[in-house]
Design a protein around this motif. Structure first.
Motif, PDB file in Angstrom:
ATOM      1  N   ASP A  74      23.513  21.424  59.211  1.00  0.00           N
ATOM      2  CA  ASP A  74      24.302  21.081  58.030  1.00  0.00           C
ATOM      3  C   ASP A  74      25.383  22.103  57.732  1.00  0.00           C
ATOM      4  N   GLY A  75      25.512  23.107  58.607  1.00  0.00           N
ATOM      5  CA  GLY A  75      26.563  24.101  58.435  1.00  0.00           C
ATOM      6  C   GLY A  75      26.171  25.311  57.624  1.00  0.00           C
ATOM      7  N   SER A  76      24.948  25.363  57.123  1.00  0.00           N
ATOM      8  CA  SER A  76      24.517  26.510  56.316  1.00  0.00           C
ATOM      9  C   SER A  76      24.026  27.638  57.231  1.00  0.00           C
ATOM     10  N   LYS A  87      23.770  29.062  70.031  1.00  0.00           N
ATOM     11  CA  LYS A  87      24.481  30.330  69.978  1.00  0.00           C
ATOM     12  C   LYS A  87      24.246  30.990  68.640  1.00  0.00           C
ATOM     13  N   LYS A  88      23.904  32.266  68.683  1.00  0.00           N
ATOM     14  CA  LYS A  88      23.655  33.032  67.459  1.00  0.00           C
ATOM     15  C   LYS A  88      24.518  34.288  67.464  1.00  0.00           C
ATOM     16  N   LEU A  89      24.611  34.894  66.285  1.00  0.00           N
ATOM     17  CA  LEU A  89      25.380  36.128  66.138  1.00  0.00           C
ATOM     18  C   LEU A  89      24.453  37.268  65.715  1.00  0.00           C
ATOM     19  N   GLN A 118      21.610  30.603  58.662  1.00  0.00           N
ATOM     20  CA  GLN A 118      20.168  30.753  58.861  1.00  0.00           C
ATOM     21  C   GLN A 118      19.902  32.165  59.382  1.00  0.00           C
ATOM     22  N   ILE A 119      19.053  32.910  58.658  1.00  0.00           N
ATOM     23  CA  ILE A 119      18.678  34.262  59.095  1.00  0.00           C
ATOM     24  C   ILE A 119      17.523  34.135  60.065  1.00  0.00           C
ATOM     25  N   VAL A 120      17.719  34.612  61.279  1.00  0.00           N
ATOM     26  CA  VAL A 120      16.690  34.497  62.312  1.00  0.00           C
ATOM     27  C   VAL A 120      15.736  35.686  62.274  1.00  0.00           C
ATOM     28  N   SER A 121      16.291  36.885  62.246  1.00  0.00           N
ATOM     29  CA  SER A 121      15.438  38.081  62.259  1.00  0.00           C
ATOM     30  C   SER A 121      16.254  39.305  61.859  1.00  0.00           C
ATOM     31  N   SER A 122      15.541  40.368  61.619  1.00  0.00           N
ATOM     32  CA  SER A 122      16.201  41.655  61.361  1.00  0.00           C
ATOM     33  C   SER A 122      15.370  42.756  62.007  1.00  0.00           C
ATOM     34  N   ASP A 123      16.041  43.797  62.466  1.00  0.00           N
ATOM     35  CA  ASP A 123      15.361  44.927  63.105  1.00  0.00           C
ATOM     36  C   ASP A 123      16.007  46.216  62.591  1.00  0.00           C
ATOM     37  N   PRO A 124      15.311  46.968  61.774  1.00  0.00           N
ATOM     38  CA  PRO A 124      13.918  46.772  61.354  1.00  0.00           C
ATOM     39  C   PRO A 124      13.797  45.635  60.331  1.00  0.00           C
ATOM     40  N   VAL A 125      12.550  45.208  60.083  1.00  0.00           N
ATOM     41  CA  VAL A 125      12.289  44.089  59.178  1.00  0.00           C
ATOM     42  C   VAL A 125      12.597  44.501  57.744  1.00  0.00           C
ATOM     43  N   LEU A 126      13.317  43.613  57.040  1.00  0.00           N
ATOM     44  CA  LEU A 126      13.618  43.838  55.618  1.00  0.00           C
ATOM     45  C   LEU A 126      12.759  42.884  54.792  1.00  0.00           C
ATOM     46  N   THR A 180      20.034  39.176  63.016  1.00  0.00           N
ATOM     47  CA  THR A 180      20.453  38.024  63.841  1.00  0.00           C
ATOM     48  C   THR A 180      20.551  36.783  62.961  1.00  0.00           C
ATOM     49  N   MET A 181      21.698  36.060  63.091  1.00  0.00           N
ATOM     50  CA  MET A 181      21.953  34.890  62.256  1.00  0.00           C
ATOM     51  C   MET A 181      22.390  33.720  63.122  1.00  0.00           C
ATOM     52  N   GLY A 182      22.148  32.508  62.584  1.00  0.00           N
ATOM     53  CA  GLY A 182      22.621  31.283  63.218  1.00  0.00           C
ATOM     54  C   GLY A 182      23.171  30.349  62.150  1.00  0.00           C
ATOM     55  N   ILE A 183      23.619  29.185  62.588  1.00  0.00           N
ATOM     56  CA  ILE A 183      24.138  28.173  61.665  1.00  0.00           C
ATOM     57  C   ILE A 183      23.361  26.873  61.877  1.00  0.00           C
TER      58      ILE A 183
END
Length: 237
Positions: free
Chosen positions: A192-194, A165-167, A196-204, A186-189
């Motif tokens: 280890d609980g930290s 599951k991601k946000l 994680q950046i999955v992607s961005s639209d538009p790309v940064l 889009t982010m996930g965990i």
């Protein structure tokens, strides 16, 4: 001295000779009887001795047979004893192996208990961290959603073997030309609980730097604020 011509002399001589003969004959008969008795006694002694020897021989033969039987029985018992000793040795070896296995199992159980305790502590720590992150998300949601039009979406990633599951954070009011234009990160965990950046639209281009700063500070609202600034800067270029 009597004369040999005396007729009585001849009779006396004959009588004396007969008496001597009778004495000798009696002596001979006594010797013969004694010899017969001795011979009979000897024969009886020899027969008795022979019978005793024959009986002794038969007894010795039986005793020898019993000794042979005892020897065979003893050999058989020694063979069985050796086999039992071999079986006992194998059983003792197996018992020792089982004891070693038991000790190894006990050690493994202790290790598993320690690992389980560590996992529980880690899970507890992660739960506390997740609670903190949830509070940060709620603060960020209140600040960004209510004031800056931020929308938070839960996304199930079905492309992976294990679904995760991601946000998605959807920013609006970014582009001056279109306030409804969506800018998404889009982010996930991680395990280890930290974060994680999955992607961005538009790309940064600066997203890795922002992610590294988020890992250090664990300040999600500040991270989202910086992302919004980067999206605004990119929209105005």
């Amino acid at each position: 001295m009597a004369s040999i011509t005396d007729p009585k002399m001849s009779d006396r001589f004959a009588s004396a000779m007969e008496e001597i003969h009778n004495k000798h004959l009696k002596m001979y008969l006594d010797i013969t009887d004694t010899t017969a008795e001795l011979s009979q006694s000897h024969r009886q002694f020899v027969k008795t001795t022979l019978d005793a020897c024959l009986k002794k021989c038969k007894d010795d033969e039986k005793l020898f047979e019993k000794i042979q039987e005892f020897k065979k029985d003893l050999e058989q018992k020694n063979k069985v004893l050796k086999e039992k000793q071999h079986v006992i040795s194998e059983v003792m070896s197996e018992v020792q192996q089982k004891e070693m296995q038991k000790n190894n199992i006990i050690l493994n159980i202790e290790k598993l208990k320690e690992e389980q305790t560590k996992r529980k502590e880690l899970i507890k720590s992660q739960n506390e961290a997740n609670k903190n992150r949830l509070r940060n998300l709620q603060k960020a949601r209140l600040m960004f959603q209510d004031h800056l039009g931020l929308e938070i979406r839960a996304v199930m990633d079905k492309t992976q073997v294990v679904k995760s599951k991601k946000l998605q954070f959807v920013f609006r009011n970014i582009s001056p030309s279109d306030q409804n234009d969506a800018y998404v990160i889009t982010m996930g965990i991680k395990e280890d609980g930290s974060y994680q950046i999955v992607s961005s639209d538009p790309v940064l281009d600066c997203l890795p730097v922002l992610e590294s700063r988020l890992q250090e500070t664990n300040n999600l609202p500040a991270f989202l604020a910086n992302v919004r600034k980067e999206f605004i800067s990119k929209a105005r270029c």
